[in-house]
Design a protein around this motif. Structure first.
Motif, short mmCIF file in Angstrom:
data_model
loop_
_atom_site.label_atom_id
_atom_site.label_comp_id
_atom_site.label_asym_id
_atom_site.label_seq_id
_atom_site.Cartn_x
_atom_site.Cartn_y
_atom_site.Cartn_z
N TRP A 1 15.36 -5.08 44.25
CA TRP A 1 15.31 -6.01 45.37
C TRP A 1 16.59 -6.85 45.42
CZ3 TRP A 1 14.28 -7.10 49.96
CH2 TRP A 1 14.25 -8.40 50.46
N ALA A 2 17.03 -7.34 44.26
CA ALA A 2 18.26 -8.13 44.23
C ALA A 2 19.44 -7.30 44.71
CB ALA A 2 18.51 -8.64 42.81
N GLN B 1 18.75 -6.43 48.78
CA GLN B 1 18.36 -7.52 49.67
C GLN B 1 19.35 -7.72 50.83
OE1 GLN B 1 17.68 -11.12 47.54
NE2 GLN B 1 16.76 -12.15 49.26
N ASP C 1 16.95 -6.48 55.29
CA ASP C 1 16.83 -7.85 55.73
C ASP C 1 15.64 -8.09 56.66
OD1 ASP C 1 17.74 -6.58 58.01
OD2 ASP C 1 19.35 -8.01 58.41
N SER D 1 11.20 -15.63 50.61
CA SER D 1 11.42 -14.64 49.54
C SER D 1 12.70 -13.85 49.75
CB SER D 1 10.22 -13.69 49.44
OG SER D 1 10.23 -12.76 50.50
N GLY D 2 13.38 -14.03 50.88
CA GLY D 2 14.68 -13.39 51.06
C GLY D 2 14.86 -12.57 52.32
N LYS E 1 15.43 -12.02 56.20
CA LYS E 1 16.00 -12.80 57.29
C LYS E 1 15.11 -12.73 58.53
CE LYS E 1 20.30 -13.60 59.74
NZ LYS E 1 21.69 -13.23 59.93
#
Length: 189
Positions: free
Chosen positions: A60-61, A64, A68, A135-136, A138
């Protein structure tokens, strides 16, 4: 791990060829790198699509920046459906989700569906959208084939698509184009 590239390099629409010691055949096979198609970022993992169940904290990192957009399916079952009717509703939702999942693969992560409708559904989905953004993600898009959701009550969602409502407003053959156009507009803003 996908290596970050210079901004200028990733902004051009051309296939990348890497020569150098940082890339091995294995790393290229595992991370086919970034391909641009009509301005939409795609990522291949080997020769298969990344599955939701394969997502780890590390992946995920890593992904990411590219994944989006979160897609939340809503089936809209009431509990009054027979098993056959529930199956048909799930199939209609699957087909409706394909309008985003297929053309925008690599930029959209589909989360598990909400299947049953209840009175506070809009408030619940609004809270989930807020949490997804924290949580990331957009952008958050909600899609339902048979359920009914009011966009103004789910203000944290960037887009809400009600297939049953779209069928009444737009020719069914034009729904795919309409959905795709709205998603692209969302990404431009």
């Amino acid at each position: 791990m996908i290596k970050p590239y210079e901004k200028e390099m990733r902004d051009y629409a051309f296939p990348f060829v890497f020569l150098g010691r940082d890339f091995t055949n294995n790393s290229i096979d595992l991370h086919r790198l970034l391909i641009y198609n009509m301005g939409i970022k795609w990522i291949e993992r080997g020769n298969r699509e990344l599955k939701f169940s394969e997502m780890t904290q590390d992946s995920w990192a890593e992904l990411q920046l590219y994944l989006d957009t979160c897609l939340i399916p809503f089936t809209g079952l009431t509990g009054n459906h027979s098993p056959a009717e529930a199956t048909e509703a799930l199939e209609r939702l699957r087909d409706f989700l394909d309008l985003i999942e297929v053309p925008f693969k690599g930029r959209v992560m589909t989360y598990p569906a909400f299947h049953f409708a209840f009175p506070e559904m809009s408030m619940t989905l609004n809270t989930i959208c807020e949490q997804m953004k924290r949580s990331g993600f957009k952008y958050v898009v909600i899609m339902t084939s048979d359920g009914f959701l009011e966009k103004d009550k789910i203000s944290s969602a960037d887009l809400v698509f009600n297939r049953s409502q779209l069928v009444e407003e737009i020719d069914e053959a034009k729904i795919a184009g309409y959905v795709g156009e709205k998603v692209r507009e969302m990404w431009k803003n």
